[in-house]
Design an enzyme around this catalytic site. Structure first.
Site, PDB file in Angstrom:
ATOM      1  N   ASP A  85      45.849 200.644  -1.653  1.00  0.00           N
ATOM      2  CA  ASP A  85      45.302 201.862  -1.058  1.00  0.00           C
ATOM      3  C   ASP A  85      46.448 202.813  -0.777  1.00  0.00           C
ATOM      4  O   ASP A  85      47.511 202.394  -0.326  1.00  0.00           O
ATOM      5  CB  ASP A  85      44.576 201.522   0.243  1.00  0.00           C
ATOM      6  CG  ASP A  85      43.175 201.018  -0.035  1.00  0.00           C
ATOM      7  OD1 ASP A  85      42.548 201.554  -0.970  1.00  0.00           O
ATOM      8  OD2 ASP A  85      42.732 200.090   0.653  1.00  0.00           O
ATOM      9  N   ASP A 104      45.588 221.528  18.709  1.00  0.00           N
ATOM     10  CA  ASP A 104      45.145 220.595  17.668  1.00  0.00           C
ATOM     11  C   ASP A 104      45.898 219.281  17.833  1.00  0.00           C
ATOM     12  O   ASP A 104      47.099 219.216  17.595  1.00  0.00           O
ATOM     13  CB  ASP A 104      45.432 221.237  16.300  1.00  0.00           C
ATOM     14  CG  ASP A 104      44.865 220.404  15.177  1.00  0.00           C
ATOM     15  OD1 ASP A 104      44.401 219.286  15.462  1.00  0.00           O
ATOM     16  OD2 ASP A 104      44.896 220.876  14.031  1.00  0.00           O
ATOM     17  N   PHE A 110      38.528 222.076  15.511  1.00  0.00           N
ATOM     18  CA  PHE A 110      38.053 221.885  14.145  1.00  0.00           C
ATOM     19  C   PHE A 110      36.624 221.379  14.187  1.00  0.00           C
ATOM     20  O   PHE A 110      36.263 220.536  15.003  1.00  0.00           O
ATOM     21  CB  PHE A 110      38.936 220.855  13.442  1.00  0.00           C
ATOM     22  CG  PHE A 110      38.503 220.557  12.051  1.00  0.00           C
ATOM     23  CD1 PHE A 110      38.912 221.390  11.013  1.00  0.00           C
ATOM     24  CD2 PHE A 110      37.671 219.492  11.776  1.00  0.00           C
ATOM     25  CE1 PHE A 110      38.497 221.126   9.720  1.00  0.00           C
ATOM     26  CE2 PHE A 110      37.257 219.232  10.481  1.00  0.00           C
ATOM     27  CZ  PHE A 110      37.678 220.057   9.452  1.00  0.00           C
ATOM     28  N   ALA A 157      33.260 220.258  11.498  1.00  0.00           N
ATOM     29  CA  ALA A 157      32.942 219.968  10.101  1.00  0.00           C
ATOM     30  C   ALA A 157      32.208 221.119   9.442  1.00  0.00           C
ATOM     31  O   ALA A 157      32.316 221.350   8.243  1.00  0.00           O
ATOM     32  CB  ALA A 157      32.097 218.702  10.025  1.00  0.00           C
ATOM     33  N   THR A 177      32.506 224.535  10.201  1.00  0.00           N
ATOM     34  CA  THR A 177      33.359 225.686   9.889  1.00  0.00           C
ATOM     35  C   THR A 177      34.580 225.302   9.071  1.00  0.00           C
ATOM     36  O   THR A 177      35.154 226.114   8.370  1.00  0.00           O
ATOM     37  CB  THR A 177      33.842 226.366  11.182  1.00  0.00           C
ATOM     38  OG1 THR A 177      34.605 225.409  11.923  1.00  0.00           O
ATOM     39  CG2 THR A 177      32.677 226.837  12.020  1.00  0.00           C
ATOM     40  N   SER A 211      40.185 225.546  12.406  1.00  0.00           N
ATOM     41  CA  SER A 211      40.441 225.522  13.841  1.00  0.00           C
ATOM     42  C   SER A 211      41.348 226.693  14.164  1.00  0.00           C
ATOM     43  O   SER A 211      41.898 227.328  13.247  1.00  0.00           O
ATOM     44  CB  SER A 211      41.112 224.192  14.225  1.00  0.00           C
ATOM     45  OG  SER A 211      42.332 224.059  13.519  1.00  0.00           O
TER      46      SER A 211
END
Lengths: 557, 683
Positions: free
Chosen positions: B298, B335, B368, B370, B372, B375
């Site tokens: 991963d 943020d 933030f 989902a 728009t 932020s």
């Protein structure tokens, strides 16, 4: 210098011939495409063989067919030999043969060994020689070749094929054409070829001498090409009719080793790994040359018994040699004939210096320096499995060969086959060294006598057929014991490898990477060589010490 | 985890191991190892010869003693390996033995012992409780201390539903209450399986180990044949060989060295995994790890650090870069995501713009969301309000248009260029004007490139799995040095990729944590589940990484390779030893044959080491054979040195060290022992 030229001529000549012959073997035994001529020939074989030749089979059916075929051949030959006194083509009126000798002889020729406890010219009618023994000399190498082709197919992940088709291919497309080419050459070089009986000559002294003759050239061709080695005459290739001169000697020596050499290339072509085949070829050649070098060096010394006599000592040991070939030809032939499972001789192995006498034994103990037609490489495969297993672990991966994993079953079967050979040689020798069966047949005491017994069992178990001689070996115990050993030592190392290949063909093919053990490098060659030498040395060291080494050191004292 | 005994021969391990080596003399235990079994039979037979030894009494007694030592040393090697593994296991087991469970039955709570729990039982765990067995959280959320298993002190969150619902027995609830459905009865959990694997009695031999045992048994058989036939050979030559001498030769020849160490090697391989906090559910899985051709890794957490970091600022035409930095920092102040913080740090480091305390009345932070997908911050003070936003290019384009501005084509173009290069562009706008682009990039872990190069050297391919688009994935793949990548990967694609690789004959290893990884984990030849993952994932894989560190897959592969390599190297060494032993014993056996009066026999010329006497030669060989086992125990437990290289290089090196070394070492060792035996007049 002469010796080196002789080696170059014979080994170099055989190597050069083996390459095109290997290509032919591939085309004959495992045709890539069945269009055109190859397909027509194949259809004839299948038409001739009927339902037996239909379909490709797995290893079990292939082995079953192979065994059945051999049982039938054994039975027919047994009957011919047992009734030769009543059958035609017996101009010299050869009589009845003793039961255990018939068993031993038929076992010997069925197993491609050609150990001879009889003298051909004294005991066998022409019919016995041609229809029984020579016939087996054709089909026994064909069986070996078929087995190798089947094994190669299995390792390439394919079905094993059809035994009856393969054995026809081997007989009619390989053995027969090769002999048709070689026999006239031998006739031209002076080998007799006739169906007439013996001639009686009056010698200069006025004595009557009966001189045996017969279809020698035909017999000789297949004897050498098929790694058979059974002589038309008792003295084998020392006899002036069976090996008249230097050039028949050279041609015969090349013929001994050329088909086993070609088998390596054929194998490489079938499994599609020519570089790997080249490594195997190089390992075999290295073993061959080391043995030739040792034999020639040790034989360059005079025999110890003569060492103190006021005679010329710069000719090497001439005891038991044919002077028309020179001193070097003997040990070279001795090595070639025991590297392969041929077993014909052009000098007395009994008279070789003690250490030189060990070299043929080493050849038979290892039994994988080119070896018998087909079966030599099958034997080598056993060593390869073990080398791959050890080397594979040392590089930190589950071992694999030709992209297929070597696991419990493969290792088990391979070591079983290796053990069988050791058991036949050491067990047989121990039995006969401890009982009157062997002791009372010896003509020499001490270490040399031990070597004679050891050699006889080595020769039987390696399906070689050469004799150390000096042994009264036409007795019931010898005939029965060596007969059994020859048969078991022939079929166990064919069936077990086929089982291994059958098991491997079923496995998922793995991918190659830098982490995979490369089987086409010098390093792997060294690993393989070391495996062969170690396994051989660890198994046979005590026997070698008590036989030839003890005899040698006794002389040195 | 608890203290790990680092010294190979720590005294608390030594004493039980010595005791165990005597306990293992039980015939049933010995019979499991053909080589050691034959050695023990030889020792027994030699001991039986003592009463009839006559003049050789001292020699035969010493011989039988050393043969018994050989057996004991073999047992000791296995016991040491088991002891080291068990030390780990015991620590884990202790934590679980006294646990009580609060069983919920028909709504009522009942206290029962953890060992009485059945699969499907429902238990309650509250603050301070130890979770009694492996299970799934079906109700509630709690912070759990898993340090007992992982050694990691930071608590983890476990909650019902989703990928964080699995809890392990032996871990402790730090806060809140959860209801757990037991999925594994005690004695069947992966800890129990692991404990079983380090205990010899219940250990299953792996395929390669079985194959090796078969080889060793067959070699033993061949050497038995050699020794049995040697007696009539000797008689023929006039040497009556006594049973003790033949047994001495047999024990020296059979591969006792590798035979004695083979199970210790297997156990210590698993032990080395445990030391790195990886639990394998079978030894087979460890071996398979050595064969792996392809690693599916991963991206996040394995190849890159978990978070993207701001690395560059690209201002719009006519905008000073300081202004962009200032705006970007303002937009990110509130943020708390790692990306946001990295923007603050970048502005500070590059332009000396310090983070400011913004008075709450003036500024309104826009988090933030989902919908728009941006932020920012709004300033309400002064004549003209400032509205700063950062976000994805499309989102900011919409924002700018709504503010009445025109999207700046040049800015959008540079955003696209950043995306193409594998970065993530964040466009910053103030009001109707686009100021520029912040470039966020995945940061490839330090040293990872080198590890991939090592893997490539040993022939292992790496495949990066990522949800990123192919452009981004390609750029990161190139930077990290992986061989290929699977972009926009779904669990189905992962599974398909594994099947494809396997169809091409490759062995695949992967890590996974989510329930949707389970099919792929099950399909992979080596599936390493993260301990933080779901129970389904942990069941599907054949290893569990307690640290949940996907990079460990690389270690696992190395341990697997080292395990098989150690076996191969010691087998080669063991066989190579036989040459010297032959040269010690055979001349000693046959020195007298064919001797002329007064002189030594011709075969004494083979005594190349010039050993003191036949008896001291034989005794020295037997002593060497016994002591070499002890000498090699550390190597068996630690494994042979592993350096990444191609198979050819590794083979050459191991052949030189263990092949040639194996031939030479016993010549020196036996000679040295012979000098000592002679000096002490032992025989």
């Amino acid at each position: 210098m002469d010796a080196i030229l002789l080696i170059l001529l014979i080994v170099g000549g055989a190597t050069a011939l083996s390459w095109p012959l290997g290509r032919h073997l591939r085309q004959a035994m495992d045709p890539v495409s069945l269009d055109g001529a190859a397909g027509r020939v194949d259809r004839w074989f299948r038409a001739f063989g009927g339902p037996l030749t239909r379909g490709d089979h797995g290893w079990k059916r292939y082995c079953f067919d192979l065994l059945t075929f051999n049982v039938v051949m054994f039975a027919i030959s047994f009957v011919i030999l047992a009734t030769q006194q009543w059958l035609p083509l017996n101009p010299d009126g050869k009589g009845e043969l003793e039961g255990s000798l018939i068993f031993n002889t038929v076992a010997s020729f069925t197993s491609n060994t050609n150990l001879q406890h009889y003298s051909g010219e004294a005991s066998m009618s022409h019919l016995s020689q041609v229809c029984s023994l020579m016939w087996l000399q054709f089909v026994s190498p064909a069986v070996g070749l078929a087995a190798l082709v089947a094994m190669a197919r299995g390792l390439a992940g394919r079905a094993m094929g059809n035994f009856f088709v393969d054995v026809q291919r081997a007989t009619f497309l390989v053995m027969l054409p090769a002999c048709v080419v070689l026999a006239p050459v031998l006739v031209l070089l002076g080998t007799p070829m006739t169906l007439a009986g013996s001639v009686t000559a009056t010698t200069l002294e006025g004595a009557e001498q009966v001189i045996a003759r017969g279809p020698v050239a035909a017999f000789l061709a297949v004897k050498q090409l098929g790694t058979n080695g059974g002589g038309f005459f008792g003295p084998n290739s020392t006899h002036p009719f069976e090996n008249p001169n230097f050039w028949t000697n050279v041609v015969s020596a090349i013929a001994i080793v050329v088909l086993p050499m070609s088998c390596v290339w054929m194998f490489g072509r079938i499994v599609g790994r020519m570089r790997h085949a080249a490594v195997v070829f190089a390992v075999m050649t290295a073993l061959l040359l080391v043995k030739v070098g040792c034999a020639m060096a040790w034989e360059a010394a005079p025999t110890p018994a003569f060492a103190s006599l006021p005679i010329l000592h710069d000719t090497g040991n001439l005891e038991g040699k044919e002077l028309r070939f020179g001193a070097a030809a003997g040990p070279l032939w001795a090595v070639l004939t025991t590297c392969t499972s041929n077993g014909s001789v052009n000098c007395m192995h009994d008279s070789l210096n003690p250490l030189t006498g060990m070299v043929p034994m080493v050849g038979m103990w290892l039994n994988a320096t080119f070896g018998g037609v087909g079966v030599g490489l099958i034997n080598m495969f056993l060593y390869i499995v073990l080398a791959v297993f050890l080397a594979g672990m040392m590089v930190g991966r589950t071992p694999e060969y030709l992209n297929r994993r070597v696991e419990v079953r493969e290792v088990k079967l391979a070591v079983l086959a290796v053990f069988a050979h050791a058991l036949f040689v050491l067990g047989g020798t121990a039995l006969f060294a401890a009982t009157p069966w062997g002791q009372s047949t010896l003509n020499n005491p001490g270490a040399h006598g031990f070597s004679e017994i050891l050699y006889e069992f080595s020769s039987s178990s390696a399906n070689n057929g050469s004799g150390f001689e000096g042994l009264g070996d036409n007795t019931v115990p010898w005939n029965v014991a060596t007969g059994l050993v020859m048969l078991l030592a022939r079929f166990i190392p064919i069936l077990l490898p086929l089982a291994i290949a059958g098991s491997m063909s079923q496995k998922r093919s793995t991918a190659q990477s830098a982490g995979t053990l490369a089987i086409d490098t010098t390093t792997f060659g060294v690993m393989l060589l070391a495996t062969i030498l170690f396994l051989g040395a660890l198994t046979f060291f005590p026997a070698a010490v008590l036989g030839p080494v003890a005899e040698h050191l006794q002389f040195m004292k | 985890m608890t203290r790990k005994p680092d010294s190979l021969f720590a005294s608390e391990l030594l004493r039980p191991a010595v005791a165990a080596s005597f306990r293992k003399l039980h015939p049933r235990t010995l019979a499991k190892n053909p080589v050691v079994f034959v050695t023990a039979l030889g020792a027994l037979a030699t001991t039986a010869c003592i009463p009839t030894a006559g003049a050789e009494l001292g020699f035969v007694i010493q011989l039988s003693l050393w043969l018994w030592f050989t057996v004991l040393f073999a047992n000791f090697a296995e016991a040491m390996a088991e002891g080291r593994g068990r030390a780990q296991a015991d620590a884990l087991r202790r934590q679980r033995s006294e646990t009580a469970a609060r069983l919920l039955r028909d709504g009522r709570e009942e206290r029962i012992a953890a060992s009485d729990l059945k699969k499907g039982d429902i238990v309650v765990c509250e603050t301070g409780d130890t979770i009694p067995a492996d299970g799934d959280v079906i109700e509630g959320i709690a912070s759990v201390d898993e340090s007992a298993i992982t050694g990691e002190s930071a608590p983890v969150i476990r909650e019902s539903g989703g990928d964080r619902s699995a809890v392990s027995g032996g871990t402790r609830v730090l806060s809140d209450r959860i209801v757990v459905c037991i999925t594994m009865e005690k004695g069947h959990g992966f800890l129990d399986r692991m404990i079983a694997m380090v205990e010899g009695a219940r250990r299953q031999k792996t395929p390669n180990e079985v194959a090796l045992t078969v080889l060793l048994a067959a070699l033993t058989l061949i050497f038995l044949l050699v020794c049995v036939t040697l007696r009539p050979f000797g008689t023929f030559a006039g040497a009556e060989l006594s049973a003790p001498v033949l047994i001495a030769l047999l024990v020296c020849l059979i591969p006792t060295t590798i035979g004695a160490l083979v199970s210790a090697i297997g156990i210590s391989g698993i032990d080395r995994l445990i030391r790195r906090n990886v639990m394998a559910t079978s030894g087979r899985a460890v071996e398979a790890a050595g064969d792996v051709d392809v690693l599916l890794l991963d991206k996040t957490g394995t190849i890159t650090l978990g978070n993207r970091i701001a690395t560059d600022l690209v201002p719009a035409h006519g905008v000073p870069v300081e202004q962009l930095a200032d705006a970007a920092q303002l937009a990110s102040l509130a943020d708390q995501t790692p990306e946001g913080r990295s923007i603050v740090v970048l502005a500070k480091n590059r332009f000396g713009i310090r983070a400011r305390e913004l008075a709450a009345p003036h500024a309104t932070f826009v988090p933030f969301s989902a919908s728009t997908r941006m932020s920012g911050v709004d300033f309400a003070d002064g004549s003209r309000p400032r509205r700063i936003r950062k976000g994805a290019a499309e989102a900011i384009t919409t924002f700018v248009s709504r503010e009445g501005g025109v999207p700046d084509r040049a800015v959008l173009a540079s955003a696209e260029a950043i995306a193409r290069a594998g970065g993530t562009p964040l466009v910053v706008a103030e009001g109707a004007r686009m100021l520029g682009v912040v470039q966020l990039k995945d940061v490839v872990k330090g040293g990872i490139q080198q590890r991939f190069a090592h893997l490539r050297a040993v022939g292992i391919q790496t495949v990066m799995i990522t949800g990123d688009n192919p452009l981004t994935a390609a750029a990161i793949a190139a930077e990290a040095g992986v061989d290929s990548f699977l972009a926009e990967a779904t669990p189905e694609m992962k599974l398909q990729r594994i099947c494809d690789e396997q169809a091409r004959g490759r062995l695949v290893a992967m890590t996974g944590d989510g329930t949707n990884d389970a099919p792929a984990l099950a399909q992979a030849d080596v599936g390493v589940a993260m301990n933080t993952g779901t129970q389904a994932a942990r069941e599907a894989g054949n290893m569990v990484d307690l640290d949940s560190n996907p990079t460990k897959l690389l270690d696992i592969v190395e341990i697997g390779k080292q395990l098989i390599m150690t076996r191969g190297a010691l087998t080669t060494f063991s066989l190579a030893n036989d040459v010297a032993k032959y040269f010690a014993i055979i001349p000693a056996m046959f020195a007298g044959i064919y001797a002329t009066a007064g002189a030594s026999g011709p075969l004494s010329a083979l005594d190349v080491m010039g050993l003191g006497s036949p008896q001291s030669a034989i005794l020295s060989a037997v002593i060497f054979n016994a002591l070499i086992i002890v000498a090699l125990i550390p190597l068996a437990l630690r494994g042979v040195a592993y350096r990444p290289a191609s198979a050819a290089v590794i083979l050459r090196r191991n052949l030189l060290i263990y092949g040639i070394g194996g031939v030479v070492a016993p010549f020196l060792g036996i000679k040295l022992l012979d000098v000592i035996v002679d000096a002490l007049h032992l025989v």
